[in-house]
Write a protein that holds these residues in place. Structure first.
Motif, PDB file in Angstrom:
ATOM      1  N   ALA A 110      -2.079  -5.464  -0.191  1.00  0.00           N
ATOM      2  CA  ALA A 110      -1.906  -6.638  -1.049  1.00  0.00           C
ATOM      3  C   ALA A 110      -1.419  -6.221  -2.439  1.00  0.00           C
ATOM      4  N   VAL A 113       2.292  -5.643  -2.572  1.00  0.00           N
ATOM      5  CA  VAL A 113       3.018  -6.911  -2.604  1.00  0.00           C
ATOM      6  C   VAL A 113       2.919  -7.528  -3.999  1.00  0.00           C
ATOM      7  N   ARG A 116       5.086  -5.711  -6.368  1.00  0.00           N
ATOM      8  CA  ARG A 116       6.509  -5.919  -6.071  1.00  0.00           C
ATOM      9  C   ARG A 116       7.018  -7.242  -6.620  1.00  0.00           C
ATOM     10  N   ILE A 117       6.197  -8.303  -6.505  1.00  0.00           N
ATOM     11  CA  ILE A 117       6.651  -9.614  -6.969  1.00  0.00           C
ATOM     12  C   ILE A 117       6.238  -9.900  -8.407  1.00  0.00           C
ATOM     13  N   LEU A 127       8.975  -1.060  -4.308  1.00  0.00           N
ATOM     14  CA  LEU A 127       8.316  -0.455  -3.154  1.00  0.00           C
ATOM     15  C   LEU A 127       9.038   0.858  -2.848  1.00  0.00           C
TER      16      LEU A 127
END
Length: 153
Positions: A110, A113, A116-117, A127
């Motif tokens: 998690a 992610v 990354r965003i 990533l």
């Protein structure tokens, strides 16, 4: 990076399994369910944090600004309750190592992610191959913790 913060993070990781065991012991001793044990955990924690706020000189005037926050900003309490309740419920049933290996794998995946965003104002991080390899190694570690005993035969 500040080495004292890294050590503190490691210390927090070391006490998480202990927290699950202490909460389960409380649950067994008082003959309650995991919800009551988690509630007691948060009650004691809230009292301790209140004392620390007073001793550290926190601004209690911040209470007057509570009407300006969005409801989702209180989700940390809900998420914390799910975590404490869940670990209290799960640890005695599947074992602390199994539970925490899965918790850590979920946290790593998690977090990749979220990084990354750039969720909720985080700095976006790519990533990269080393980060993905690290995540794969964590998942491999989860598999070894949970199924490694079967490799002996």
């Amino acid at each position: 990076m500040n080495s004292s913060l890294l050590l503190f993070a490691f210390f927090i990781g070391c006490i998480i399994p202990l927290q699950a065991l202490v909460n389960n012991s409380l649950r067994v001793t008082v003959g309650s369910g995991a919800v009551f044990a988690a509630f007691m955990n948060f009650l004691v924690g809230a009292i301790i944090l209140g004392v620390i706020c007073v001793l550290s000189g926190e601004k209690w005037s911040s209470v007057l600004k509570l009407d300006s926050i969005a409801p989702w900003q209180l989700a940390g309490g809900i998420l914390g309750a799910i975590f404490v309740f869940g670990t209290t419920l799960i640890a005695p049933r599947i074992g602390v190592a199994t539970m925490l290996s899965l918790v850590i794998a979920g946290q790593i995946l998690a977090s990749l992610v979220f990084d990354r965003i750039g969720i909720l104002g985080l700095v976006e991080r790519e990533l990269s191959t080393p980060r993905l390899i690290g995540a794969v190694l964590v998942v491999a570690g989860v598999l070894l913790v949970n199924f490694g005993d079967r490799l002996r035969s």
